[in-house]
Design an enzyme around this catalytic site. Sequence first.
Site: not given
Length: 544
Positions: A68, A284, A374-375, A500
């Site tokens: 990705s 994506d 998600e941002a 993390p």
Amino acid sequence: LLVDMDLGAITKYSALHAKPSGLVLQYGTAGFRTKAEHLDHVMFRMGLLAALRSKQTKSTVGVMVTASHNPEEDNGVKLVDPLGEMLAPSWEEHATCLANAEEQDMQRVLIDISEKEAVNLQQDAFVVVGRDTRPSSEKLSQSVMDGVTVLGGQFHDYGLLTTPQLHYMVYCRNTGGRYGKATLEGYYQKLSKAFVELIKQASCSGDEYRSLKVDCANGIGALKLREMEHYFSQGLSVQLFNDGSKGKLNHLCGADFVKSHQKPPQGMEIKSNERCCSFDGDADRIVYYYHDADGHFHLIDGDKIATLISSFLKELLMEIGENLNIGVVQTAYANGSSTRYLEEVMKVPVYCTKTGVKHLHHKAQEFDIGVYFEANGHGTALFSTAVEMKIKQSEQLEEKKRKAAKMLENIIDLFNQAAGDAISDMLVIEAILALKGLTVQQWDALYTDLPNRQLKVQVADRRVISTTNAERQAVTPPGLQEAINDLVKKYKLSRAFVRPSGTEDVVRVYAEADSQESADHLAHEVSLAVFQLAGGIGERPQPG
Ligand code: G16
């Protein structure tokens, strides 16, 4: 069980995909990810695991070879469960055990998993495989197929695909074609038909809505958008940049770069007020942006995308007059202004989950309409069967309501409900902007983002940091959360957290505050605290 597994073949083929000794990898936020040269054994073993999961569920499962947003040298693998979703958490544990087993323990681990999960080994297995454009992906996907074959499974190799296209294929295959046809042609036609139908309803479908610049991160999104564009060109013309013809994958371009650096990608010329967007390496994620008349860059991230989509869907529900609930799911990275706007202005319930689409997706399934983003631009909307039922009953409604129901039907078809999908989300956004007659500036003006900064810190072992409360608070190492609390108090409207990463070997730091200067300072100070208390390595974080 032993009789049903050809242990000789497993041992023989496994040796051809030998694990480098001592290497330990974890199934992270979105599967395994590391340097491509360390992944051959993982791919073979994920082929084995996918075959087991397929036998257990008596369904097709998917394996996507991609890293990705990571750099080109990395690679990775994401497993896709029968309904097109991310792999179930209990199987993530099996994946980690299998990936880390030493050669001589492989058989035992496979048998353990089969016993624990009551896998009928005589059951057929079917696995679909896709891959991104990384130079290492073709060979690695071959290793996945080797693994499937050794367990007596069958596979279909889709070759080059975006990650969400593979999710779509899995979903289609397991729903008897009800969701769509499990081919690229089927995907292109389903989405384009819905898009063109929606655009026809727009009163002002003039030129200002019809063109969009797309930065494809030099990845698979470019190939697939090229294949698809003529299907929807009557509603939108796209101009592709960073299409892989020269630059490196994700290098100085793509959604992750644009979001984290808050600047435009290289290789794209932007005129003022032009609508632009960026995909990430496996298409994506999507973020939008533009330059205003003064040449200032404005980012429109996943939070603002969620706001646009949920307000549109909420209005449609109100027009149809249905009492269906709608909820929005975000993560700790969501800008404080977006959460406030959704809750206080739009009066939509908002929930926060841990990072990772799998967490957001499951929460979103609790609503009639669940919008999750998600941002960083990874997200979609999910629709319950109750919504589909209402649409079916809309034949009896008066014309205005019927029209709204038809619009809802098309927009449902346009979303990829299996996974966040840059191409599908792009078409959804373009359709909504056209239908609402909104310019990119008007969309941006819904609310003003709090200035924010994201940084990465290198530490010896990022597992020393553990978190709670949807990753908003650090539990370990001792003293870190107290240090963050003290730093946050120094600034106005401020918030910060650390976690993390599950895809890169770094600790991520997020800070927001009332000014960019304060957000930058706070992020830097928190990075120093991480460096000191969590075993920083290399150079100390520098300001700016
Ligand atoms: C993956 C996940 C996303 C996540 C991102 C970063 O995205 O699918 O849900 O936000 O990694 O995760 P982390 O902060 O743990 O590194 P992608 O687009 O890289 O597959």
